[in-house]
Design a protein around this motif. Sequence first.
Motif, PDB file in Angstrom:
ATOM      1  N   ASP A  22       0.826  -1.205   0.000  1.00  0.00           N
ATOM      2  CA  ASP A  22       0.000   0.000   0.000  1.00  0.00           C
ATOM      3  C   ASP A  22       0.863   1.259   0.000  1.00  0.00           C
ATOM      4  O   ASP A  22       0.569   2.229  -0.713  1.00  0.00           O
ATOM      5  CB  ASP A  22      -0.912   0.011   1.227  1.00  0.00           C
ATOM      6  CG  ASP A  22      -2.028  -1.021   1.132  1.00  0.00           C
ATOM      7  OD1 ASP A  22      -2.275  -1.515   0.019  1.00  0.00           O
ATOM      8  OD2 ASP A  22      -2.627  -1.340   2.178  1.00  0.00           O
ATOM      9  N   GLU A  23       1.942   1.240   0.775  1.00  0.00           N
ATOM     10  CA  GLU A  23       2.827   2.399   0.833  1.00  0.00           C
ATOM     11  C   GLU A  23       3.536   2.607  -0.500  1.00  0.00           C
ATOM     12  O   GLU A  23       3.687   3.740  -0.971  1.00  0.00           O
ATOM     13  CB  GLU A  23       3.837   2.232   1.967  1.00  0.00           C
ATOM     14  CG  GLU A  23       3.214   2.341   3.358  1.00  0.00           C
ATOM     15  CD  GLU A  23       4.215   2.091   4.465  1.00  0.00           C
ATOM     16  OE1 GLU A  23       5.383   1.768   4.152  1.00  0.00           O
ATOM     17  OE2 GLU A  23       3.829   2.223   5.647  1.00  0.00           O
ATOM     18  N   ARG A  82       1.078   4.069  -2.887  1.00  0.00           N
ATOM     19  CA  ARG A  82       0.841   5.478  -2.593  1.00  0.00           C
ATOM     20  C   ARG A  82       1.978   6.333  -3.125  1.00  0.00           C
ATOM     21  O   ARG A  82       1.754   7.389  -3.728  1.00  0.00           O
ATOM     22  CB  ARG A  82       0.684   5.674  -1.087  1.00  0.00           C
ATOM     23  CG  ARG A  82       0.414   7.128  -0.673  1.00  0.00           C
ATOM     24  CD  ARG A  82       0.221   7.237   0.825  1.00  0.00           C
ATOM     25  NE  ARG A  82       1.422   6.847   1.547  1.00  0.00           N
ATOM     26  CZ  ARG A  82       2.442   7.670   1.780  1.00  0.00           C
ATOM     27  NH1 ARG A  82       2.392   8.926   1.358  1.00  0.00           N
ATOM     28  NH2 ARG A  82       3.499   7.250   2.446  1.00  0.00           N
ATOM     29  N   ARG A  96       1.688   6.635  -6.879  1.00  0.00           N
ATOM     30  CA  ARG A  96       0.675   7.613  -7.291  1.00  0.00           C
ATOM     31  C   ARG A  96       1.214   9.031  -7.189  1.00  0.00           C
ATOM     32  O   ARG A  96       0.971   9.869  -8.058  1.00  0.00           O
ATOM     33  CB  ARG A  96      -0.587   7.470  -6.433  1.00  0.00           C
ATOM     34  CG  ARG A  96      -1.408   6.236  -6.731  1.00  0.00           C
ATOM     35  CD  ARG A  96      -2.811   6.365  -6.156  1.00  0.00           C
ATOM     36  NE  ARG A  96      -2.810   6.613  -4.725  1.00  0.00           N
ATOM     37  CZ  ARG A  96      -2.822   5.666  -3.795  1.00  0.00           C
ATOM     38  NH1 ARG A  96      -2.826   4.388  -4.161  1.00  0.00           N
ATOM     39  NH2 ARG A  96      -2.841   5.967  -2.513  1.00  0.00           N
TER      40      ARG A  96
END
Length: 264
Positions: A26-27, A30, A33
Amino acid sequence: MHTIDLLAESESIQDLETPSCGRICDEYMREARIIQSSLIPIAPLCDYYIEIAFRFTPFFEVGGDFVDFFRLPDGLIGLYLGDVVGKGLPATMYGALVMGTLRGIHKTGADTASILSLLNQRLLQRPLPGRFCSTLYAVFDPVTRKLAFSNAGLPFPLHASATTCRPLGDGGFPSGLLPIASYDRHVVQLSPGDTVLFATDGLYEALNPQGIEFCSDCMSTLFAQSRSKSAAESLDHLFDGLLAFSNGTALHDDITAAVLKVLP
């Protein structure tokens, strides 16, 4: 305390201190993105002669499409658009490589065909198996209102004028695919009020519930209605039409579009 108890306690503490794979992923996503958002324009381009607006809609959290536009030192305005084979994070990383290479090349002042030829050569110096990119590079002269562009495998741009809405130019081999690739330079005389759409194939090939592609049905008709609209309004109108056309059918690809509007 027995040795086996100490080991069990140590492993338990390590489990608490070691980030889970899901959290790490997830990190990383992120961060990806954030990096991708830094590579695309932060706002439309507007001046006395021209407007450029864009939409960037990745299929996953990040995507393999990219877009940029900018003022060149000689007063011209440059624009490029790309679509990397594949989706998700690997395509994003290759797209960043292509954009970085393009940003170094377009500053040379070469014509659009030479820019794409040089991009192809640079990508093939360190080829990645199964990786290539459809790319379009365009330059607009605000004084003469002439648009010059070269295309390496993207769908043909659409030109909406007072009398017609038609595709422009032709295709070409994608960047980073074949060493023998060469590209044509197309020049189009635009008039005040004219609008040009540049888009990746995710827009053209979006499907409705009957399996019909957007470009085969109403895309040209919708864009032809953009002459009386601003660049941003043209995109809104087109994407509203896409939403109605798809009628709930899920998108299956990244979609990126840029509209260039010649102001009266």
